[in-house]
Design a protein around this motif. Structure first.
Motif, PDB file in Angstrom:
ATOM      1  N   THR A  69      -8.996  -5.903 -11.030  1.00 26.28           N
ATOM      2  CA  THR A  69      -7.976  -5.919 -12.079  1.00 26.28           C
ATOM      3  C   THR A  69      -6.597  -5.886 -11.427  1.00 26.28           C
ATOM      4  O   THR A  69      -6.471  -5.655 -10.223  1.00 26.28           O
ATOM      5  N   LYS A  70      -5.577  -6.106 -12.225  1.00 27.50           N
ATOM      6  CA  LYS A  70      -4.209  -6.070 -11.688  1.00 27.50           C
ATOM      7  C   LYS A  70      -3.856  -4.684 -11.168  1.00 27.50           C
ATOM      8  O   LYS A  70      -3.193  -4.541 -10.135  1.00 27.50           O
ATOM      9  N   THR A  71      -4.297  -3.655 -11.882  1.00 25.33           N
ATOM     10  CA  THR A  71      -3.995  -2.287 -11.446  1.00 25.33           C
ATOM     11  C   THR A  71      -4.638  -1.983 -10.106  1.00 25.33           C
ATOM     12  O   THR A  71      -3.997  -1.428  -9.198  1.00 25.33           O
ATOM     13  N   ARG A  72      -5.903  -2.357  -9.955  1.00 19.31           N
ATOM     14  CA  ARG A  72      -6.590  -2.117  -8.689  1.00 19.31           C
ATOM     15  C   ARG A  72      -6.018  -2.983  -7.574  1.00 19.31           C
ATOM     16  O   ARG A  72      -6.013  -2.575  -6.403  1.00 19.31           O
ATOM     17  N   THR A  73      -5.541  -4.169  -7.925  1.00 21.18           N
ATOM     18  CA  THR A  73      -4.885  -5.009  -6.925  1.00 21.18           C
ATOM     19  C   THR A  73      -3.613  -4.353  -6.409  1.00 21.18           C
ATOM     20  O   THR A  73      -3.351  -4.348  -5.198  1.00 21.18           O
ATOM     21  N   LYS A  74      -2.838  -3.775  -7.306  1.00 23.51           N
ATOM     22  CA  LYS A  74      -1.612  -3.083  -6.898  1.00 23.51           C
ATOM     23  C   LYS A  74      -1.929  -1.854  -6.054  1.00 23.51           C
ATOM     24  O   LYS A  74      -1.212  -1.549  -5.088  1.00 23.51           O
ATOM     25  N   ILE A  75      -3.012  -1.144  -6.404  1.00 24.81           N
ATOM     26  CA  ILE A  75      -3.426   0.005  -5.596  1.00 24.81           C
ATOM     27  C   ILE A  75      -3.835  -0.447  -4.197  1.00 24.81           C
ATOM     28  O   ILE A  75      -3.487   0.183  -3.186  1.00 24.81           O
ATOM     29  N   CYS A  76      -4.568  -1.566  -4.126  1.00 22.42           N
ATOM     30  CA  CYS A  76      -4.977  -2.105  -2.820  1.00 22.42           C
ATOM     31  C   CYS A  76      -3.763  -2.481  -1.978  1.00 22.42           C
ATOM     32  O   CYS A  76      -3.733  -2.197  -0.770  1.00 22.42           O
ATOM     33  N   LEU A  77      -2.767  -3.100  -2.587  1.00 24.19           N
ATOM     34  CA  LEU A  77      -1.547  -3.456  -1.863  1.00 24.19           C
ATOM     35  C   LEU A  77      -0.826  -2.213  -1.350  1.00 24.19           C
ATOM     36  O   LEU A  77      -0.328  -2.188  -0.213  1.00 24.19           O
ATOM     37  N   SER A  78      -0.787  -1.170  -2.171  1.00 26.04           N
ATOM     38  CA  SER A  78      -0.134   0.074  -1.750  1.00 26.04           C
ATOM     39  C   SER A  78      -0.856   0.701  -0.564  1.00 26.04           C
ATOM     40  O   SER A  78      -0.233   1.199   0.381  1.00 26.04           O
ATOM     41  N   VAL A  79      -2.197   0.663  -0.603  1.00 23.07           N
ATOM     42  CA  VAL A  79      -2.979   1.211   0.508  1.00 23.07           C
ATOM     43  C   VAL A  79      -2.719   0.425   1.787  1.00 23.07           C
ATOM     44  O   VAL A  79      -2.604   0.999   2.887  1.00 23.07           O
ATOM     45  N   ILE A  80      -2.614  -0.898   1.667  1.00 20.78           N
ATOM     46  CA  ILE A  80      -2.343  -1.742   2.845  1.00 20.78           C
ATOM     47  C   ILE A  80      -0.993  -1.391   3.449  1.00 20.78           C
ATOM     48  O   ILE A  80      -0.874  -1.209   4.678  1.00 20.78           O
ATOM     49  N   TRP A  81       0.028  -1.280   2.626  1.00 19.03           N
ATOM     50  CA  TRP A  81       1.365  -0.947   3.136  1.00 19.03           C
ATOM     51  C   TRP A  81       1.382   0.448   3.778  1.00 19.03           C
ATOM     52  O   TRP A  81       2.001   0.644   4.828  1.00 19.03           O
ATOM     53  N   LEU A  82       0.708   1.414   3.140  1.00 19.47           N
ATOM     54  CA  LEU A  82       0.688   2.766   3.693  1.00 19.47           C
ATOM     55  C   LEU A  82      -0.083   2.822   5.006  1.00 19.47           C
ATOM     56  O   LEU A  82       0.313   3.536   5.935  1.00 19.47           O
ATOM     57  N   ALA A  83      -1.193   2.074   5.101  1.00 16.09           N
ATOM     58  CA  ALA A  83      -1.970   2.067   6.346  1.00 16.09           C
ATOM     59  C   ALA A  83      -1.161   1.465   7.485  1.00 16.09           C
ATOM     60  O   ALA A  83      -1.153   1.995   8.613  1.00 16.09           O
ATOM     61  N   ALA A  84      -0.476   0.355   7.219  1.00 16.64           N
ATOM     62  CA  ALA A  84       0.365  -0.255   8.254  1.00 16.64           C
ATOM     63  C   ALA A  84       1.509   0.673   8.648  1.00 16.64           C
ATOM     64  O   ALA A  84       1.862   0.773   9.833  1.00 16.64           O
TER      65      ALA A  84
END
Length: 410
Positions: free
Chosen positions: A201-216
């Motif tokens: 979903t769009k919400t889970r996509t945004k959460i995934c993007l946030s996790v990617i940015w935080l991991a980097a």
């Protein structure tokens, strides 16, 4: 005497001494010979140098002054290098802005949820590339304009170097992570569409993007906790992880983590895109003639773009990831030796290739769109049709049609 040999290891003048086959003692003897000639031919108004310890210190000070006047102790980036940096920054900024405009327009009119999710990933990737091209590029340009850092400071670091090195790690990992996540999302959408519609979903996509940015960001900030370090790199106009000189275990671990994450992301993207592409090819072969599936055409467009992103990332980032890993391992083991200059050249070449990733990524979305691909297909089809046009007139169907016309006329 220990004063003169230190100049052999400094900056470009060491190359001059090496090309002349001067060793430290040969250089010392040459300087003393030149000073004796100077004392014999100089006027009485100029100071003379003696052969005692005081005179040797004065000689070393004089030589240091001459070297600094000749600008041999610092690397002065050329004007052409500044022009290249400005042109690449301009090209990258324009490319990313155009791609963002195209993706934003497509996202606003897209009604299919799977396509909207992909466009959200793609827009985030292009926006990250845009910032990652602008911020480090501005700092590198500033270093170029200031003449770069002194060769003696190559193994040191300051706040700007810490920020520049962290930016390169952060904006280097983000596109690789996003490309991996996009490939996995498309693989799930192509192979398991029902599961994809219930999970993504769009919400889970945004959460995934946030996790990617935080991991980097977490990886980029590790040197702040003494887990690795950033230093100026040759030619003193950029900063990156310490890989060549005085490396320690934490430096090796940091490079292994950075390169391992990057190469793993590329490998996962390769596997997922291969599965997606093979599934679409099989579906195309099984499709009945005359049937049309718009959903499959959208999937083909997205997979083609993902393959373009993956190929671009592999070409641009793999050299830096591999060269960095090789350099830090050989440096830590002490076996880099005479190959140090070669590894410095490889690192510079690797980072230059990596900067092109942020310039080429937007063109994947600009050129590999559905409308552009359709036009390319039609042009190729027309070119192929022109060759077979004459043969098409002599097909059996044309004979039947001509016979019917003759019978009707009779």
């Amino acid at each position: 005497m220990t004063t003169c040999p230190q100049y052999v290891a400094r900056g470009p003048q060491s190359d001059i001494y090496a090309s002349l086959n001067y060793g430290p003692h040969d250089l010392q003897g040459s300087i003393m010979l030149a000073l004796s000639h100077y004392n014999s031919s100089a006027s009485t108004l100029l100071p003379r140098f003696t052969n005692d310890s005081t005179g040797k210190v004065e000689a070393s000070v004089a030589v240091e002054g001459l070297l600094q006047q000749g600008n041999l102790t610092s690397v002065q980036p050329s004007t052409s290098g500044v022009i290249v940096v400005i042109l690449s920054m301009t090209l990258g900024i324009i490319s990313n802005i155009v791609a963002l405009f195209i993706l934003a327009n497509a996202y606003s009119i897209q009604r299919r949820r799977t396509k909207a999710t992909f466009l959200l990933f793609a827009a985030s990737l292009v926006a990250t590339d845009f910032i990652g091209h602008l911020v480090p590029g501005a700092l590198v340009l500033r270093l170029y304009l200031s003449g770069g850092v002194h060769p003696e400071d190559f193994n040191s670091s300051d706040r700007m170097c810490q920020f520049l090195g962290g930016s390169m790690v952060f904006f280097g990992l983000c596109p690789l992570f996003m490309g991996c996540a996009m490939a996995a999302e498309r693989c799930l959408g192509v192979t398991k569409p029902l599961l994809h519609s219930s999970l993504v979903t769009k919400t889970r996509t945004k959460i995934c993007l946030s996790v990617i940015w935080l991991a980097a960001l977490f990886v980029a900030l590790l040197p702040c906790f003494q887990l690795g370090s950033y230093t100026y790199q040759v030619p003193g106009t950029w900063c990156f992880i310490k890989v060549l000189n005085d490396t320690e275990k934490v430096d090796v671990a940091f490079v292994v983590l950075f390169s391992g994450l990057g190469l793993t992301s590329l490998a996962i993207a390769l596997v997922c895109n291969t599965i997606s592409g093979w599934t679409l090819v099989l579906a195309r072969l099984r499709r009945k003639p005359g049937s049309h599936h718009s959903a499959r055409s959208h999937d083909i467009e997205m997979v083609v773009q993902l393959v373009g992103i993956m190929v671009t990332s592999c070409i641009c980032w793999s050299p830096l990831l591999i060269f960095g890993l090789m350099s830090v391992i050989r440096s830590y083991s002490g076996s880099i030796g005479e190959d140090l200059s070669s590894y410095k050249t490889l690192m510079v070449m690797g980072v230059r290739l990596a900067t092109w990733n942020q310039i080429l990524d937007p063109w994947v979305y600009i050129l590999l769109r559905r409308t552009v691909l359709r036009k390319i297909y039609l042009i190729a089809k027309c070119q192929a049709g022109l060759r077979g046009n004459m043969l098409a007139r002599w097909e059996p169907t044309s004979f039947h049609s001509s016979e019917k016309k003759q019978v009707s006329q009779v």
